[in-house]
Write an enzyme that holds these catalytic residues in place. Structure first.
Site, PDB file in Angstrom:
ATOM      1  CG  ASP A   1     -12.285  -4.570  -1.981  1.00 58.54           C
ATOM      2  OD1 ASP A   1     -11.339  -5.348  -2.262  1.00 58.54           O
ATOM      3  OD2 ASP A   1     -12.131  -3.350  -1.811  1.00 58.54           O
TER       4      ASP A   1
ATOM      5  CG  ASP B   1      -2.031  -0.971   1.141  1.00 61.25           C
ATOM      6  OD1 ASP B   1      -2.144  -1.632   0.090  1.00 61.25           O
ATOM      7  OD2 ASP B   1      -2.795  -1.096   2.111  1.00 61.25           O
TER       8      ASP B   1
END
Lengths: 202, 260
Positions: free
Chosen positions: B130, B11
């Site tokens: 997701d 990330d």
């Protein structure tokens, strides 16, 4: 100077970056004069056969590339740049390829995940080939493709991999080389192959 | 021969790796390109950068990170976050990424998938999904084999069925699906195997399993039972809880083919 052919399709930079990393003199170019003076020509690329062939035709570079090949300048086609060397592809029926190598491009066998998007081990059929100096059979290379070429003349095949069938993964037809995998994305083995190509351009 | 890919995910916020990284003696563990190199040396098969930069003004920073990484690391690199248009994808790819991952923007405007695939080829397009189980009124999972698509970093439910969406993504030209189980993310309870298996049986493109991995056995189950083609992990690698080479050796010992 190596000429990496820029024919305005996506993602052509990777091969050029790898040559830069190796310290080889190279440039991403669509300049005819650069191509005609190049010590070696690289045709990279990803995408569909028909669309890439269209872009290459629109670039106006084909006659110049073919002239260099005929003069014996070393040529390396990568992935779709390899497939474009053949006469045609099942991916884009009716679209003629460069026809430098006899044979056609066929779809990967049903029953396997398609595209093949993974690392696979090479069977190097000709360990003495200069493209494979220092690269043993069993070396891992990164593949991303749904089609693969079937050359008419088997003797030009210098490496294969196994993906539901024997997949032609590299050829050497005199000064014309082609690889189905992405040497620019295959870590140390791939860099070695590119470095071998640089050496044979000298 | 089918070979499973092990994929660390970083990330990146304004050009820096977030979620602390404690493994390896790196001078600057916050530098994504340095970490990418370290993971490459450790045997990563592919890398994913997720740009979580909130401010749109600072979105360009990721381009420099991608450029620096792709000049030194010669394995496939997927970059996601903030890609809304073909032009956004073009910039990322020009700077050396091999694939772009799209998530919320694909849900908001599914044509984006075919637009990017049409321009750069399907192999460039990863749709990240997701997924979360649907809960009934009493907070229990209402159907073991039903999941809902979430967007905006997992904050916003969409009422879209994950299995239907996965199929649509493939039809629209996605070359790969990156499936994150939000129920499992951060739990170290292992991948959501039902989710991975259901999607694997529906689509022919490769799928990458994400969310929940805690130990080498979780990777094995993800490949063997979840039928995933790629196994993604973040914190277990970042914190050195298991190394990539250790995971790969474990998979090989259990007859799952990986690159060593």
């Amino acid at each position: 100077m190596l000429a990496v052919i820029d024919y305005k399709i996506g993602n052509l930079q990777s091969a050029q970056k790898a040559f830069e990393f190796l310290g080889a003199k190279s440039c991403l170019t669509s300049d005819i004069q650069v191509i005609e003076r190049a010590s070696g020509i690289v045709l990279p690329g990803v995408g569909a056969f028909g669309k890439c062939m269209d872009s290459l035709e629109q670039s106006g570079l084909i006659p110049h590339i073919l002239k260099q090949i005929a003069r014996g300048v070393p040529f390396l086609g990568i992935c779709i740049g390899f497939q474009l060397l053949f006469e045609s592809s099942e991916e884009s029926p009716g679209k003629a390829g460069l026809g430098v190598i006899d044979g056609k491009v066929v779809k990967l066998p049903a029953g396997e995940k398609c595209p093949q998007m993974q690392w696979n081990r090479l069977s190097v059929l000709d360990p003495t080939n200069r493209l494979f100096t220092g690269i043993d059979t069993g070396s891992w290379m990164y593949f991303v493709h749904s089609y693969f070429p079937k050359p008419t003349k088997q003797e030009c095949v210098i490496a294969t991999c196994d993906y539901g069938t024997t997949v032609v993964s590299a050829v050497d037809c005199n000064n014309v080389f082609g690889v189905q995998f992405h040497p620019e994305k295959s870590g140390q083995n791939g860099l070695r192959l590119l470095s071998n190509f640089v050496d044979l351009c000298e | 021969m089918r070979t499973i890919r092990i994929i660390p995910c970083l990330d990146v916020d304004e050009g820096r790796v977030v979620k602390g990284v404690r493994f390896l003696d790196l001078v600057d563990a916050g530098d994504p390109s340095k970490l990418a190199r370290a993971y490459d040396e450790e045997g990563a098969d592919e890398l994913v950068f997720l740009d979580i930069t909130a401010s749109s003004g600072n979105r360009e920073i990721i381009l420099d990170v991608v450029e620096r990484t792709a000049s030194q690391v010669f394995i496939p690199l997927t970059v996601g976050g903030g890609i809304r248009t073909v032009e956004d994808a073009r910039k990322i790819l020009r700077n050396g990424a091999d694939k772009v991952a799209i998530n919320s923007q694909a849900v908001a405007r599914p044509a984006l998938i075919s637009e990017i695939a049409g321009e750069f080829g399907s192999q460039c397009v990863v749709v990240a999904i997701d997924a979360k189980h649907v809960l009934n009124g009493s907070g229990d999972i209402s159907d073991q084999n039903s999941w809902e698509v979430y967007v905006k970093g997992g904050r916003v439910p969409t009422a879209i069925d994950v299995l239907k969406w996965a199929t649509e993504c493939q039809e629209r030209g996605a070359g790969e699906l990156l499936i994150t189980s939000m129920d499992r993310d951060g739990t170290k309870a292992g991948y959501d195997i039902d989710l991975m298996r259901e999607i694997s049986s529906l689509v022919t493109v490769p799928i990458i399993a994400s969310g929940g991995v805690g130990e080498p056995e979780d990777f094995l189950i993800g490949a063997r039972e979840g039928k995933a083609d790629g196994l993604l992990a973040a914190s277990v690698f970042h914190f050195g809880e298991c190394s990539i080479s250790q995971v790969k050796k474990y998979l090989l010992d259990n007859e799952i083919m990986v690159r060593l």
